[in-house]
Design a protein around this motif. Structure first.
Motif, PDB file in Angstrom:
ATOM      1  N   GLY A  40     -81.332 -37.682 -11.044  1.00  0.00           N
ATOM      2  CA  GLY A  40     -81.691 -39.086 -10.872  1.00  0.00           C
ATOM      3  C   GLY A  40     -82.842 -39.271  -9.909  1.00  0.00           C
ATOM      4  O   GLY A  40     -83.537 -38.319  -9.560  1.00  0.00           O
ATOM      5  N   SER A  41     -83.019 -40.506  -9.472  1.00  0.00           N
ATOM      6  CA  SER A  41     -84.115 -40.815  -8.557  1.00  0.00           C
ATOM      7  C   SER A  41     -83.845 -40.144  -7.210  1.00  0.00           C
ATOM      8  O   SER A  41     -82.710 -40.092  -6.737  1.00  0.00           O
ATOM      9  N   ALA A  42     -84.909 -39.637  -6.603  1.00  0.00           N
ATOM     10  CA  ALA A  42     -84.764 -38.883  -5.358  1.00  0.00           C
ATOM     11  C   ALA A  42     -84.064 -39.678  -4.252  1.00  0.00           C
ATOM     12  O   ALA A  42     -83.164 -39.134  -3.608  1.00  0.00           O
ATOM     13  N   PRO A  43     -84.430 -40.937  -4.007  1.00  0.00           N
ATOM     14  CA  PRO A  43     -83.723 -41.643  -2.930  1.00  0.00           C
ATOM     15  C   PRO A  43     -82.210 -41.731  -3.171  1.00  0.00           C
ATOM     16  O   PRO A  43     -81.416 -41.532  -2.250  1.00  0.00           O
ATOM     17  N   GLU A  48     -76.756 -39.436  -1.972  1.00  0.00           N
ATOM     18  CA  GLU A  48     -75.476 -38.869  -2.412  1.00  0.00           C
ATOM     19  C   GLU A  48     -75.226 -37.516  -1.747  1.00  0.00           C
ATOM     20  O   GLU A  48     -74.101 -37.206  -1.371  1.00  0.00           O
ATOM     21  N   LEU A  49     -76.267 -36.721  -1.568  1.00  0.00           N
ATOM     22  CA  LEU A  49     -76.108 -35.446  -0.873  1.00  0.00           C
ATOM     23  C   LEU A  49     -75.671 -35.685   0.579  1.00  0.00           C
ATOM     24  O   LEU A  49     -74.806 -34.974   1.089  1.00  0.00           O
ATOM     25  N   VAL A  50     -76.225 -36.696   1.215  1.00  0.00           N
ATOM     26  CA  VAL A  50     -75.805 -37.068   2.570  1.00  0.00           C
ATOM     27  C   VAL A  50     -74.327 -37.420   2.567  1.00  0.00           C
ATOM     28  O   VAL A  50     -73.559 -36.968   3.415  1.00  0.00           O
ATOM     29  N   ARG A  51     -73.916 -38.227   1.605  1.00  0.00           N
ATOM     30  CA  ARG A  51     -72.518 -38.653   1.526  1.00  0.00           C
ATOM     31  C   ARG A  51     -71.580 -37.465   1.347  1.00  0.00           C
ATOM     32  O   ARG A  51     -70.543 -37.380   1.983  1.00  0.00           O
ATOM     33  N   GLN A  52     -71.966 -36.522   0.506  1.00  0.00           N
ATOM     34  CA  GLN A  52     -71.085 -35.395   0.208  1.00  0.00           C
ATOM     35  C   GLN A  52     -71.076 -34.324   1.300  1.00  0.00           C
ATOM     36  O   GLN A  52     -70.078 -33.624   1.458  1.00  0.00           O
ATOM     37  N   GLY A  66     -90.240 -42.645  -7.250  1.00  0.00           N
ATOM     38  CA  GLY A  66     -90.933 -42.138  -8.428  1.00  0.00           C
ATOM     39  C   GLY A  66     -90.683 -40.649  -8.665  1.00  0.00           C
ATOM     40  O   GLY A  66     -91.036 -40.126  -9.712  1.00  0.00           O
ATOM     41  N   HIS A  67     -90.077 -39.972  -7.707  1.00  0.00           N
ATOM     42  CA  HIS A  67     -89.710 -38.566  -7.883  1.00  0.00           C
ATOM     43  C   HIS A  67     -88.263 -38.499  -8.367  1.00  0.00           C
ATOM     44  O   HIS A  67     -87.414 -39.263  -7.918  1.00  0.00           O
ATOM     45  N   SER A  68     -88.015 -37.593  -9.284  1.00  0.00           N
ATOM     46  CA  SER A  68     -86.654 -37.388  -9.795  1.00  0.00           C
ATOM     47  C   SER A  68     -86.176 -35.993  -9.423  1.00  0.00           C
ATOM     48  O   SER A  68     -86.970 -35.057  -9.330  1.00  0.00           O
ATOM     49  N   LEU A  86     -84.374 -30.057  -5.849  1.00  0.00           N
ATOM     50  CA  LEU A  86     -85.779 -30.448  -5.742  1.00  0.00           C
ATOM     51  C   LEU A  86     -86.714 -29.639  -6.634  1.00  0.00           C
ATOM     52  O   LEU A  86     -87.905 -29.963  -6.723  1.00  0.00           O
ATOM     53  N   GLU A  87     -86.209 -28.617  -7.306  1.00  0.00           N
ATOM     54  CA  GLU A  87     -87.054 -27.785  -8.169  1.00  0.00           C
ATOM     55  C   GLU A  87     -87.773 -28.654  -9.203  1.00  0.00           C
ATOM     56  O   GLU A  87     -87.160 -29.412  -9.946  1.00  0.00           O
ATOM     57  N   GLY A  88     -89.105 -28.550  -9.212  1.00  0.00           N
ATOM     58  CA  GLY A  88     -89.912 -29.294 -10.180  1.00  0.00           C
ATOM     59  C   GLY A  88     -90.069 -30.776  -9.874  1.00  0.00           C
ATOM     60  O   GLY A  88     -90.662 -31.509 -10.662  1.00  0.00           O
ATOM     61  N   SER A  89     -89.574 -31.229  -8.733  1.00  0.00           N
ATOM     62  CA  SER A  89     -89.614 -32.662  -8.406  1.00  0.00           C
ATOM     63  C   SER A  89     -90.892 -33.085  -7.701  1.00  0.00           C
ATOM     64  O   SER A  89     -91.178 -34.273  -7.595  1.00  0.00           O
ATOM     65  N   GLY A  90     -91.639 -32.112  -7.177  1.00  0.00           N
ATOM     66  CA  GLY A  90     -92.807 -32.453  -6.372  1.00  0.00           C
ATOM     67  C   GLY A  90     -92.443 -32.740  -4.928  1.00  0.00           C
ATOM     68  O   GLY A  90     -93.269 -33.210  -4.153  1.00  0.00           O
TER      69      GLY A  90
END
Length: 120
Positions: A40-43, A48-52, A66-68, A86-90
C-alpha cells in the motif's frame, strides 16, 4: 557473616541482572517478530509497521507520498521487514538508534554514482 554473604549474593545477582538486561536490549534490534503488512501507500504501511513493532519510524509524509511499499509477512527482524517492504519503492531507511529508524526517498541516480554536479 551471613549478612555479608547475603549482600554479596544480592550484589552479584544485581550485576548479572544488569548484564542480561544490556544484552537483551542489544539483541532486541535483531529480534524476529511476526509482521503482517499489506502492500500500500508508504505513509499507511509505515504507520502499520510502527503499530506492530512499537518502533519509532521517522518520515516526512509529503516526501514519501506517492510511494508504494510491498506486502511483508513472516517472522522477520526490523531490517529484513524494511528491506522487503521498501524494495523497488524508491525509499531507503537508516537506523538512528536501537528503537528509531528514518525513512526517506532515495537520492537521484546521478547522486548515487558519486558524480559532481555544479549548478551555476
Amino acid at each position: 557473616m551471613r549478612g555479608v554473604n547475603g549482600l554479596r549474593r544480592y550484589l552479584l545477582g544485581a550485576a548479572l541482572g544488569l548484564a542480561v538486561a544490556r544484552e537483551v536490549s542489544s539483541v532486541d534490534k535483531l529480534r524476529k517478530m511476526s509482521v503482517t503488512i499489506a502492500a500500500g501507500s508508504a505513509p499507511a504501511t509505515l504507520a502499520e509497521l510502527v503499530r506492530q513493532t512499537g518502533l519509532q519510524i521517522l518520515f516526512d509524509a509529503d516526501a514519501i507520498r506517492g510511494h508504494s511499499t510491498r506486502a511483508v509477512r513472516g517472522e522477520l527482524d526490523v531490517t529484513e521487514a524494511l528491506q522487503r517492504m521498501l524494495e523497488g519503492s524508491g525509499l531507503i531507511f537508516e537506523r538512528i538508534n536501537e528503537r528509531t529508524i528514518a525513512v526517506r526517498p532515495a537520492p537521484p541516480p546521478h547522486a548515487a554514482t558519486g558524480e559532481t554536479i555544479v549548478l551555476r
